[in-house]
Design a protein around this motif. Structure first.
Motif, PDB file in Angstrom:
ATOM      1  N   LEU A 264     -46.678  73.958 -35.582  1.00  0.00           N
ATOM      2  CA  LEU A 264     -46.560  72.899 -36.579  1.00  0.00           C
ATOM      3  C   LEU A 264     -45.999  73.433 -37.892  1.00  0.00           C
ATOM      4  CD1 LEU A 264     -49.883  70.892 -35.986  1.00  0.00           C
ATOM      5  CD2 LEU A 264     -47.557  70.244 -35.339  1.00  0.00           C
ATOM      6  N   ALA A 265     -46.447  74.642 -38.252  1.00  0.00           N
ATOM      7  CA  ALA A 265     -45.946  75.237 -39.483  1.00  0.00           C
ATOM      8  C   ALA A 265     -44.447  75.505 -39.372  1.00  0.00           C
ATOM      9  CB  ALA A 265     -46.713  76.515 -39.797  1.00  0.00           C
ATOM     10  N   THR A 266     -44.020  76.011 -38.198  1.00  0.00           N
ATOM     11  CA  THR A 266     -42.601  76.285 -37.993  1.00  0.00           C
ATOM     12  C   THR A 266     -41.791  74.992 -38.018  1.00  0.00           C
ATOM     13  OG1 THR A 266     -43.146  78.217 -36.643  1.00  0.00           O
ATOM     14  CG2 THR A 266     -40.919  77.313 -36.415  1.00  0.00           C
ATOM     15  N   ALA A 267     -42.333  73.945 -37.377  1.00  0.00           N
ATOM     16  CA  ALA A 267     -41.641  72.661 -37.375  1.00  0.00           C
ATOM     17  C   ALA A 267     -41.469  72.139 -38.793  1.00  0.00           C
ATOM     18  CB  ALA A 267     -42.420  71.655 -36.531  1.00  0.00           C
ATOM     19  N   GLU A 268     -42.530  72.293 -39.599  1.00  0.00           N
ATOM     20  CA  GLU A 268     -42.451  71.831 -40.984  1.00  0.00           C
ATOM     21  C   GLU A 268     -41.434  72.643 -41.764  1.00  0.00           C
ATOM     22  OE1 GLU A 268     -45.320  71.101 -44.882  1.00  0.00           O
ATOM     23  OE2 GLU A 268     -46.192  71.756 -42.971  1.00  0.00           O
ATOM     24  N   GLU A 269     -41.415  73.936 -41.520  1.00  0.00           N
ATOM     25  CA  GLU A 269     -40.474  74.818 -42.229  1.00  0.00           C
ATOM     26  C   GLU A 269     -39.029  74.480 -41.878  1.00  0.00           C
ATOM     27  OE1 GLU A 269     -39.356  79.591 -42.405  1.00  0.00           O
ATOM     28  OE2 GLU A 269     -41.276  78.942 -41.581  1.00  0.00           O
ATOM     29  N   LEU A 270     -38.809  74.113 -40.612  1.00  0.00           N
ATOM     30  CA  LEU A 270     -37.450  73.789 -40.165  1.00  0.00           C
ATOM     31  C   LEU A 270     -37.054  72.344 -40.479  1.00  0.00           C
ATOM     32  CD1 LEU A 270     -37.498  75.559 -36.670  1.00  0.00           C
ATOM     33  CD2 LEU A 270     -36.274  76.299 -38.721  1.00  0.00           C
ATOM     34  N   GLY A 271     -38.022  71.554 -40.976  1.00  0.00           N
ATOM     35  CA  GLY A 271     -37.723  70.162 -41.283  1.00  0.00           C
ATOM     36  C   GLY A 271     -37.617  69.277 -40.059  1.00  0.00           C
ATOM     37  N   TYR A 272     -38.305  69.667 -38.977  1.00  0.00           N
ATOM     38  CA  TYR A 272     -38.285  68.871 -37.744  1.00  0.00           C
ATOM     39  C   TYR A 272     -39.049  67.573 -37.968  1.00  0.00           C
ATOM     40  CZ  TYR A 272     -39.394  67.497 -32.937  1.00  0.00           C
ATOM     41  OH  TYR A 272     -39.551  66.808 -31.758  1.00  0.00           O
ATOM     42  N   PRO A 273     -38.407  66.406 -37.821  1.00  0.00           N
ATOM     43  CA  PRO A 273     -39.056  65.138 -38.173  1.00  0.00           C
ATOM     44  C   PRO A 273     -39.970  64.580 -37.092  1.00  0.00           C
ATOM     45  CG  PRO A 273     -36.828  64.726 -37.453  1.00  0.00           C
ATOM     46  CD  PRO A 273     -36.996  66.227 -37.440  1.00  0.00           C
ATOM     47  N   GLY A 274     -39.940  65.133 -35.904  1.00  0.00           N
ATOM     48  CA  GLY A 274     -40.749  64.593 -34.816  1.00  0.00           C
ATOM     49  C   GLY A 274     -39.865  64.076 -33.689  1.00  0.00           C
ATOM     50  N   PRO A 275     -40.469  63.475 -32.644  1.00  0.00           N
ATOM     51  CA  PRO A 275     -39.705  63.020 -31.476  1.00  0.00           C
ATOM     52  C   PRO A 275     -38.619  62.022 -31.864  1.00  0.00           C
ATOM     53  CG  PRO A 275     -42.056  62.979 -31.024  1.00  0.00           C
ATOM     54  CD  PRO A 275     -41.910  63.266 -32.478  1.00  0.00           C
ATOM     55  N   ASP A 276     -37.485  62.131 -31.197  1.00  0.00           N
ATOM     56  CA  ASP A 276     -36.375  61.229 -31.441  1.00  0.00           C
ATOM     57  C   ASP A 276     -36.753  59.813 -31.006  1.00  0.00           C
ATOM     58  OD1 ASP A 276     -33.740  59.861 -30.145  1.00  0.00           O
ATOM     59  OD2 ASP A 276     -33.263  61.034 -31.928  1.00  0.00           O
TER      60      ASP A 276
END
Length: 285
Positions: free
Chosen positions: A1-13
């Motif tokens: 989750l931390a990595t997703a937040e760092e990369l700006g991943y918005p969630g499932p398409d």
């Protein structure tokens, strides 16, 4: 989750999620007027409020699809809309947007018009309601009754017919019986006070002006009241006026307006409820 937040991943398409669930998470509302009308007409917001009530317990959004001068382009919007079903609200006969909605084999509910569509229907008996208003004026003794009418068709070829206008005119004629006078009918467009005011002034300039008015909307009735005041005609002493809808403006009129009530908000709620039930069953019309 931390990595997703760092990369700006918005969630499932969202598009991919729709493919998995088979749901768009929205319903479309096809209506007959321009978009601004739905927020300025006194009756239309109540209908939309009813739809909101009907879907408030579901994670469902609304896509508003108004009328357009380019109806073919509007039909393409219907064909491409990411929705689970459609509510058709007061559209004319042969509207290409309606045909596009039905062709998609999604759940569809019709409100008011077009009549005869093979879908669940929500609406009132417009002819009987108009007949009741006309009979009321006859019982008061009126023999010269004017009508402020919606248009009955949206095009010169008369293919885009408006069933509500046709039904209400027929009801007025039935209710007035032998005193019906087509020469006292005035068509007003759009549904606004000013066209009705001008039409009413024209009627008051008749050699024998009407002593009563049947208006197809409370908005038209307000225009009639404005014209009467301008011409120095007292209401209700010299002129009786009956509107249609029992919208908020009816109670605000001076004097308060006699009108035919219809449950706009309840129509919206029932339409949404019927549509969501179809969506849950997964069964197209």
């Amino acid at each position: 989750l931390a990595t997703a937040e760092e990369l700006g991943y918005p969630g499932p398409d969202p598009a991919a999620r729709r493919l998995r669930t088979g749901r768009a998470g929205a319903i479309g509302v096809i209506f007959a007027e321009r978009l601004g009308y739905q927020f300025t007409d006194p009756a239309a917001p109540a209908f939309l409020r009813g739809i909101a009530r009907g879907i408030e317990r579901e994670p469902t959004g609304l896509l508003l699809i108004p009328d357009s001068r380019q109806r073919a382009e509007a039909a393409r919007t219907v064909r491409e809309a990411a929705v689970d079903g459609f509510i058709i609200y007061s559209a004319p006969q042969n509207d290409p947007r309606v045909d596009a909605a039905l062709a998609r084999r999604l759940p569809v509910v019709t409100v008011d018009q077009p009549r005869g569509a093979e879908t669940p229907f929500v609406g009132i008996d417009d002819r009987a309601a108009a007949r009741t208003a006309a009979q009321y004026l006859r019982e008061l003794g009126h023999e010269r009754v004017g009508v402020l009418s919606f248009v009955t068709t949206l095009d010169a070829a008369e293919s885009l017919a408006l069933d509500i206008s046709v039904e209400r005119l027929a009801g007025y004629e039935e209710g007035l019986g032998g005193v019906w006078d087509a020469g006292l009918v005035r068509t007003c467009r759009p549904n606004a006070p000013e066209p009705a005011r001008e039409a009413m002034l024209d009627l008051l300039h008749e050699r024998e002006p009407p002593t009563a008015i049947l208006a197809m909307s409370d908005i038209f009735a307000i225009g009639a009241l404005q014209a009467a005041a301008e011409a120095g005609v007292a209401v209700p002493e010299e002129l009786s006026v009956v509107g249609f809808d029992d919208s908020p403006v009816a109670g605000q009129a001076n004097p308060p307006l006699t009108t035919i009530a219809q449950p706009q908000e309840e129509k919206g709620r029932l339409a949404a409820q019927l549509l969501l039930e179809q969506v849950e069953r997964g069964a197209p019309v």
